[in-house]
Write an enzyme that holds these catalytic residues in place. Structure first.
Site, short mmCIF file in Angstrom:
data_model
loop_
_atom_site.label_atom_id
_atom_site.label_comp_id
_atom_site.label_asym_id
_atom_site.label_seq_id
_atom_site.Cartn_x
_atom_site.Cartn_y
_atom_site.Cartn_z
N GLN A 81 0.83 -1.20 0.00
CA GLN A 81 0.00 0.00 0.00
C GLN A 81 0.87 1.26 0.00
O GLN A 81 2.07 1.19 0.19
CB GLN A 81 -0.89 0.01 1.25
N TYR A 90 -10.47 6.44 19.77
CA TYR A 90 -10.63 5.24 18.95
C TYR A 90 -10.03 4.04 19.66
O TYR A 90 -10.67 2.99 19.81
CB TYR A 90 -9.94 5.45 17.58
N ASP A 132 -0.37 0.64 13.50
CA ASP A 132 0.02 1.91 14.09
C ASP A 132 0.50 1.73 15.53
O ASP A 132 1.02 2.66 16.13
CB ASP A 132 -1.16 2.90 14.04
N ASP A 145 -8.51 -4.99 14.62
CA ASP A 145 -8.31 -3.61 14.16
C ASP A 145 -7.81 -3.63 12.72
O ASP A 145 -7.10 -2.74 12.28
CB ASP A 145 -7.27 -2.95 15.09
N TYR A 169 -11.25 11.71 12.22
CA TYR A 169 -12.10 11.14 11.17
C TYR A 169 -13.12 12.15 10.65
O TYR A 169 -13.69 11.96 9.60
CB TYR A 169 -12.87 9.91 11.67
N GLU A 204 -15.99 12.48 11.53
CA GLU A 204 -17.32 11.90 11.48
C GLU A 204 -17.49 10.96 12.66
O GLU A 204 -16.50 10.54 13.25
CB GLU A 204 -17.58 11.16 10.16
#
Lengths: 335, 335
Positions: A139, A168, A192, A255, A330, A332
């Site tokens: 990625q 989160y 992460d 996750d 985010y 949102e």
């Protein structure tokens, strides 16, 4: 927006606004659709230009585009738009439904500030630095610095986690209601290091270890600690191995990925992947074990409902509950 | 973005992309700046058009604008952009720095979804309904429905509070650390009724009472209750009257306005107003009383620092502390 404009009105708007652009020494090209109004293009010698689109039903749009030197450009733009607004108000005696100016969109710069939400809305982040930008075999990995959110991890264009997003991490760990002391915990994904991680992409770990320390602390510095081990491999064979060995966990925290956005669970391989992970996770979970995972943007109601349906199709019956949290970066709400 | 393009390269890009637009039956108008590249305008019979801007340093921008019928339009747009991307990759053998598509911006519709943040960033909200839209003698009052945030109060274009924003109300009340039992509390502003309010604009109260009940409950139904009274008047004379009468409060909660964005406190009347409110509030506050207020977007560091400086210039010495919270609908962190 104005009231309905007849052809003569369209023409009146054009006549009223023309001088503003001509004063700027711009070269004019007029296109007249007759039944769809006008498109007028104004070109300046320095490479900037303006589009004036006059719709017969009353919408008048002015788009200005220029290259570089944008602070100086912005003042000029404001002055020009002030004049357009004034002239329009004069022409229609103040009888205008709405006047709206949008902030300038900056494209092609070193820093890209536009990262749409999961439900496709345009959002400009306060990015001021590109901290890390590399392609791994899996990625594109970006770590961008935001003034308010700290460093943000963006994987292939999707905002993953920012240093501000403790909410989160707390939510996916059960919002402080779980006691993990002495428990066996299996974490899938999370490269992460926010929770602790088994991830397939070494480069995500390398980037986060260096640039997301507010999130991961020092847990990624060594892949093996006194009470944890980070495996950088595909989690499916690992889960299968654990299941075969009969290794059981008190908690599985998935996750890996958000609930897929697509709503064709039978065709989409992400849904297939999700069901496989769920089934395997249940196999390595003790009888009273708990499985935590993220949902997706609260607006993707169809996808979230589908996810709940998947839960009823597992090989063993499960109970579930859900919680919605505000993850700062985010932009949102996120169940 | 491509590598630097020479004139011949600009021309090569134009030649490569022209057929894509011509296939659509679009009429072409080419402007050649020589030293600033090309602007090509493509016009369709149905009133839509495209701008192709080719910069010599390697930035190629494609803007498409169409009216109505936008779902059908979007598919067409995606196909066209796919072709542009393909053709560009062919031309430069995949050697392209960045390809980016932004979500379409919808202008002129009944629903306006764009409400920039306090620091001027473009943000698209998930607004799906205009619940209330009226002009009072003081301001424009809008209550818009967001799928995720519930009803949002927008005063003269500024996002004020949404039904999702309990975090704001909790923070400005001291984050649950205060016991208000039996205390005298004076709340300035807050016409949304989130705390309880004394506000000058009856129409804000009327709108919120009906459409923001998740925020205000029933406190706005009657302006006077057993233990509260809502005054709809300018708070300055009220504060002066209380100060003169010697009426003292345990808490003053100032929910009138955010810290002004301007950084010329000596000239700006909003700063003047703020100092006056602060001074008067201190006069009606008991010796060990507390004053709560909001700051502004965390990115407006200069304004926030200035605010702290104002605190040291009050007629009486004060101590202060600050806390930052995530207010869901603001799309930014807020101290």
């Amino acid at each position: 927006i104005l009231r309905d404009l007849f052809h003569t009105d369209c023409n009146a708007v054009l006549k009223a606004l023309q001088p503003i652009f001509q004063e700027q020494g711009m070269t004019e090209t007029v296109h007249n659709w007759e039944d769809h109004g006008y498109l007028v293009t104004y070109i300046k010698k320095n490479g900037s230009f303006a589009n004036l689109r006059i719709h017969p039903h009353g919408l008048v749009l002015v788009d200005l585009q220029s290259y570089n030197d944008h602070m100086k450009g912005r003042e000029e733009v404001d002055q020009l738009l002030n004049k357009v607004e004034e002239r329009m108000k004069e022409l229609f005696h103040g009888n205008i439904k709405r006047v709206k100016r949008l902030p300038a969109i900056l494209r092609g710069g070193v820093i890209d500030r536009y990262w749409p939400t999961a439900d496709g809305r345009l959002v400009e982040y306060d990015i001021d630095e590109v901290v890390y930008d590399e392609d791994s075999p899996f990625q594109n990995i970006k770590i961008l610095h935001s003034k308010q959110f700290g460093n943000i991890l963006i994987l292939s264009g999707d905002v993953n986690l920012a240093e501000s997003d403790l909410a989160y991490t707390q939510a996916i760990m059960g919002s402080g209601k779980e006691d993990y002391t002495g428990k066996e915990v299996l974490i899938l994904g999370g490269g992460d290091g926010g929770i602790l991680s088994s991830n397939i992409d070494q480069m995500v770990i390398d980037g986060c270890k260096k640039h997301m320390r507010k999130t991961c602390g020092d847990v990624l510095d060594n892949l093996k600690g006194e009470c944890y081990q980070v495996l950088i491999e595909d989690c499916i064979p690992v889960l299968k191995r654990y299941a075969k060995e009969g290794r059981m966990f008190d908690y599985v925290i998935n996750d890996l990925t958000a609930v897929p956005i697509s709503t064709s669970p039978e065709e989409d391989s992400t849904w297939e992947f999700l069901r496989l992970i769920l089934d395997l996770s249940m196999k390595v979970l003790k009888q009273d074990g708990k499985y935590f995972t993220q949902g997706n943007c609260i607006n993707l109601t169809d996808a979230l409902t589908l996810y709940e349906e998947q839960l009823s199709r597992l090989y063993c019956p499960v109970e579930f509950s859900k919680e919605t949290v505000c993850v700062p970066s985010y932009m949102e709400l996120y169940p």
